[in-house]
Design a protein around this motif. Structure first.
Motif, PDB file in Angstrom:
ATOM      1  N   GLU A  86       0.841  -1.194   0.000  1.00 16.94           N
ATOM      2  CA  GLU A  86       0.000   0.000   0.000  1.00 16.94           C
ATOM      3  C   GLU A  86       0.877   1.246   0.000  1.00 16.94           C
ATOM      4  O   GLU A  86       1.758   1.382   0.846  1.00 16.94           O
ATOM      5  CB  GLU A  86      -0.878   0.026   1.258  1.00 16.94           C
ATOM      6  CG  GLU A  86      -1.903  -1.062   1.323  1.00 16.94           C
ATOM      7  CD  GLU A  86      -3.100  -0.770   0.441  1.00 16.94           C
ATOM      8  OE1 GLU A  86      -3.488   0.408   0.302  1.00 16.94           O
ATOM      9  OE2 GLU A  86      -3.645  -1.723  -0.118  1.00 16.94           O
ATOM     10  N   THR A  87       0.644   2.153  -0.934  1.00 15.98           N
ATOM     11  CA  THR A  87       1.410   3.400  -0.944  1.00 15.98           C
ATOM     12  C   THR A  87       0.524   4.628  -0.881  1.00 15.98           C
ATOM     13  O   THR A  87       0.975   5.684  -0.460  1.00 15.98           O
ATOM     14  CB  THR A  87       2.302   3.505  -2.199  1.00 15.98           C
ATOM     15  OG1 THR A  87       1.472   3.427  -3.365  1.00 15.98           O
ATOM     16  CG2 THR A  87       3.360   2.420  -2.210  1.00 15.98           C
ATOM     17  N   ASN A  88      -0.735   4.540  -1.315  1.00 20.65           N
ATOM     18  CA  ASN A  88      -1.606   5.713  -1.269  1.00 20.65           C
ATOM     19  C   ASN A  88      -3.068   5.305  -1.223  1.00 20.65           C
ATOM     20  O   ASN A  88      -3.424   4.202  -1.620  1.00 20.65           O
ATOM     21  CB  ASN A  88      -1.356   6.620  -2.477  1.00 20.65           C
ATOM     22  CG  ASN A  88      -1.643   5.923  -3.779  1.00 20.65           C
ATOM     23  OD1 ASN A  88      -2.794   5.621  -4.064  1.00 20.65           O
ATOM     24  ND2 ASN A  88      -0.628   5.653  -4.565  1.00 20.65           N
ATOM     25  N   THR A  89      -3.876   6.237  -0.734  1.00 18.74           N
ATOM     26  CA  THR A  89      -5.319   6.045  -0.687  1.00 18.74           C
ATOM     27  C   THR A  89      -5.997   7.396  -0.534  1.00 18.74           C
ATOM     28  O   THR A  89      -5.582   8.203   0.290  1.00 18.74           O
ATOM     29  CB  THR A  89      -5.746   5.111   0.462  1.00 18.74           C
ATOM     30  OG1 THR A  89      -7.150   4.885   0.386  1.00 18.74           O
ATOM     31  CG2 THR A  89      -5.437   5.666   1.831  1.00 18.74           C
ATOM     32  N   TYR A  90      -6.971   7.685  -1.346  1.00 17.39           N
ATOM     33  CA  TYR A  90      -7.794   8.888  -1.247  1.00 17.39           C
ATOM     34  C   TYR A  90      -7.002  10.160  -0.952  1.00 17.39           C
ATOM     35  O   TYR A  90      -7.333  10.917  -0.047  1.00 17.39           O
ATOM     36  CB  TYR A  90      -8.887   8.699  -0.188  1.00 17.39           C
ATOM     37  CG  TYR A  90      -9.792   7.548  -0.461  1.00 17.39           C
ATOM     38  CD1 TYR A  90     -10.672   7.582  -1.542  1.00 17.39           C
ATOM     39  CD2 TYR A  90      -9.754   6.408   0.332  1.00 17.39           C
ATOM     40  CE1 TYR A  90     -11.501   6.505  -1.815  1.00 17.39           C
ATOM     41  CE2 TYR A  90     -10.586   5.330   0.063  1.00 17.39           C
ATOM     42  CZ  TYR A  90     -11.452   5.395  -1.011  1.00 17.39           C
ATOM     43  OH  TYR A  90     -12.269   4.332  -1.284  1.00 17.39           O
ATOM     44  N   GLY A  91      -5.951  10.414  -1.682  1.00 10.37           N
ATOM     45  CA  GLY A  91      -5.176  11.635  -1.509  1.00 10.37           C
ATOM     46  C   GLY A  91      -4.154  11.581  -0.391  1.00 10.37           C
ATOM     47  O   GLY A  91      -3.400  12.522  -0.191  1.00 10.37           O
ATOM     48  N   ARG A 128      -0.302  13.149  -8.232  1.00 14.02           N
ATOM     49  CA  ARG A 128      -1.594  12.519  -8.504  1.00 14.02           C
ATOM     50  C   ARG A 128      -2.706  13.276  -7.797  1.00 14.02           C
ATOM     51  O   ARG A 128      -3.754  13.549  -8.363  1.00 14.02           O
ATOM     52  CB  ARG A 128      -1.584  11.063  -8.045  1.00 14.02           C
ATOM     53  CG  ARG A 128      -2.868  10.331  -8.372  1.00 14.02           C
ATOM     54  CD  ARG A 128      -2.826   8.875  -7.945  1.00 14.02           C
ATOM     55  NE  ARG A 128      -1.735   8.185  -8.608  1.00 14.02           N
ATOM     56  CZ  ARG A 128      -0.822   7.456  -7.979  1.00 14.02           C
ATOM     57  NH1 ARG A 128      -0.883   7.317  -6.675  1.00 14.02           N
ATOM     58  NH2 ARG A 128       0.139   6.858  -8.630  1.00 14.02           N
ATOM     59  N   PHE A 129      -2.464  13.652  -6.540  1.00 10.12           N
ATOM     60  CA  PHE A 129      -3.499  14.340  -5.781  1.00 10.12           C
ATOM     61  C   PHE A 129      -3.760  15.723  -6.365  1.00 10.12           C
ATOM     62  O   PHE A 129      -4.893  16.130  -6.544  1.00 10.12           O
ATOM     63  CB  PHE A 129      -3.096  14.436  -4.310  1.00 10.12           C
ATOM     64  CG  PHE A 129      -4.176  14.989  -3.427  1.00 10.12           C
ATOM     65  CD1 PHE A 129      -5.387  14.346  -3.307  1.00 10.12           C
ATOM     66  CD2 PHE A 129      -3.982  16.154  -2.717  1.00 10.12           C
ATOM     67  CE1 PHE A 129      -6.391  14.840  -2.493  1.00 10.12           C
ATOM     68  CE2 PHE A 129      -4.977  16.660  -1.903  1.00 10.12           C
ATOM     69  CZ  PHE A 129      -6.171  16.000  -1.799  1.00 10.12           C
ATOM     70  N   ARG A 130      -2.703  16.464  -6.725  1.00  9.56           N
ATOM     71  CA  ARG A 130      -2.877  17.784  -7.319  1.00  9.56           C
ATOM     72  C   ARG A 130      -3.617  17.694  -8.641  1.00  9.56           C
ATOM     73  O   ARG A 130      -4.541  18.439  -8.890  1.00  9.56           O
ATOM     74  CB  ARG A 130      -1.515  18.446  -7.548  1.00  9.56           C
ATOM     75  CG  ARG A 130      -1.039  19.255  -6.388  1.00  9.56           C
ATOM     76  CD  ARG A 130       0.085  20.171  -6.798  1.00  9.56           C
ATOM     77  NE  ARG A 130       1.195  19.473  -7.435  1.00  9.56           N
ATOM     78  CZ  ARG A 130       2.216  18.917  -6.808  1.00  9.56           C
ATOM     79  NH1 ARG A 130       2.279  18.964  -5.510  1.00  9.56           N
ATOM     80  NH2 ARG A 130       3.183  18.315  -7.473  1.00  9.56           N
ATOM     81  N   SER A 131      -3.202  16.767  -9.508  1.00  7.08           N
ATOM     82  CA  SER A 131      -3.818  16.684 -10.829  1.00  7.08           C
ATOM     83  C   SER A 131      -5.270  16.233 -10.726  1.00  7.08           C
ATOM     84  O   SER A 131      -6.114  16.712 -11.464  1.00  7.08           O
ATOM     85  CB  SER A 131      -3.028  15.758 -11.738  1.00  7.08           C
ATOM     86  OG  SER A 131      -3.052  14.444 -11.258  1.00  7.08           O
ATOM     87  N   THR A 132      -5.566  15.331  -9.800  1.00 10.03           N
ATOM     88  CA  THR A 132      -6.944  14.883  -9.620  1.00 10.03           C
ATOM     89  C   THR A 132      -7.816  16.025  -9.128  1.00 10.03           C
ATOM     90  O   THR A 132      -8.913  16.237  -9.623  1.00 10.03           O
ATOM     91  CB  THR A 132      -7.009  13.718  -8.604  1.00 10.03           C
ATOM     92  OG1 THR A 132      -6.197  12.673  -9.097  1.00 10.03           O
ATOM     93  CG2 THR A 132      -8.414  13.215  -8.429  1.00 10.03           C
ATOM     94  N   ARG A 133      -7.309  16.780  -8.173  1.00 10.99           N
ATOM     95  CA  ARG A 133      -8.084  17.873  -7.610  1.00 10.99           C
ATOM     96  C   ARG A 133      -8.304  18.979  -8.634  1.00 10.99           C
ATOM     97  O   ARG A 133      -9.348  19.571  -8.685  1.00 10.99           O
ATOM     98  CB  ARG A 133      -7.390  18.452  -6.374  1.00 10.99           C
ATOM     99  CG  ARG A 133      -7.239  17.480  -5.238  1.00 10.99           C
ATOM    100  CD  ARG A 133      -8.545  17.061  -4.687  1.00 10.99           C
ATOM    101  NE  ARG A 133      -8.919  17.989  -3.666  1.00 10.99           N
ATOM    102  CZ  ARG A 133     -10.058  17.980  -3.048  1.00 10.99           C
ATOM    103  NH1 ARG A 133     -10.964  17.092  -3.337  1.00 10.99           N
ATOM    104  NH2 ARG A 133     -10.335  18.855  -2.120  1.00 10.99           N
ATOM    105  N   SER A 134      -7.315  19.275  -9.456  1.00 12.87           N
ATOM    106  CA  SER A 134      -7.459  20.367 -10.408  1.00 12.87           C
ATOM    107  C   SER A 134      -8.393  19.985 -11.558  1.00 12.87           C
ATOM    108  O   SER A 134      -8.990  20.846 -12.163  1.00 12.87           O
ATOM    109  CB  SER A 134      -6.095  20.796 -10.936  1.00 12.87           C
ATOM    110  OG  SER A 134      -5.516  19.746 -11.656  1.00 12.87           O
TER     111      SER A 134
END
Length: 175
Positions: free
Chosen positions: A59-64, A143-149
């Motif tokens: 596991e490396t990431n989940t929901y931001g 990933r979090f920035r691009s998803t949010r934008s």
């Protein structure tokens, strides 16, 4: 009054788990519970043990949220003094992964004591664990920035707002 203070100190002392005991506790938890703790904990040792357990599970990431979000900044910054010479007989090559080396390091006295010489630069991250965290953190942040934008808020037929998830479902709590 004096008895209350002593009782409080005894209870506080009993609630503090040693690193090996905490590691065992985290091993028994579900992955979702670990992610929840990862998001909320501020204790450095607990954070390190949670991140190693998550990495050992793949596991490396989940929901931001991602491992290394809080700890990756320590990479290559000397935070702990290191004395020359080691007393232990373990090397980085003795472990199947950087996460396994970091977990061993934390449960055997690290980061304050590096008995096996696994953290030569004194950043509190054994072997290649710091580099791994940095790579995961940089991917997670992008990933979090691009998803949010890219998220767009839509208005439904009755006036409610929603976003569309990656799976194509409507998320009415997303705007």
């Amino acid at each position: 009054m004096k008895k209350t203070i002593i009782a409080t100190l005894l209870v506080a002392g009993c609630s503090t788990l040693s690193a090996p005991m905490a590691a065992k506790r985290f091993e028994a938890m579900t992955t979702s519970h670990l992610w929840s703790l990862h998001y909320t904990t501020s204790a450095p040792l607990e954070m390190g043990l949670i991140e190693t357990e998550l990495a050992l599970r793949g596991e490396t990431n989940t929901y931001g949220d991602f491992i290394g979000r809080k700890t990756g900044g320590a990479y290559r910054q000397q935070l702990y003094d290191r004395e020359a010479g080691k007393v232990g007989d373990m090397n980085c090559s003795d472990f199947p992964s950087a996460a396994a080396a970091q977990k061993f390091f934390l449960t055997s006295g690290g980061p304050r004591k590096d008995r096996h010489g696994l953290d030569g630069d004194g950043d509190g991250l054994a072997c290649e664990w710091g580099g791994y965290l940095k790579r995961v953190a940089s991917k997670g942040a992008k990933r979090f920035r691009s998803t949010r934008s890219r998220s767009r808020c839509y208005v439904g037929p009755r006036g409610g707002t929603y976003t569309v998830t990656a799976s194509g479902r409507k998320n009415y709590g997303g705007c």
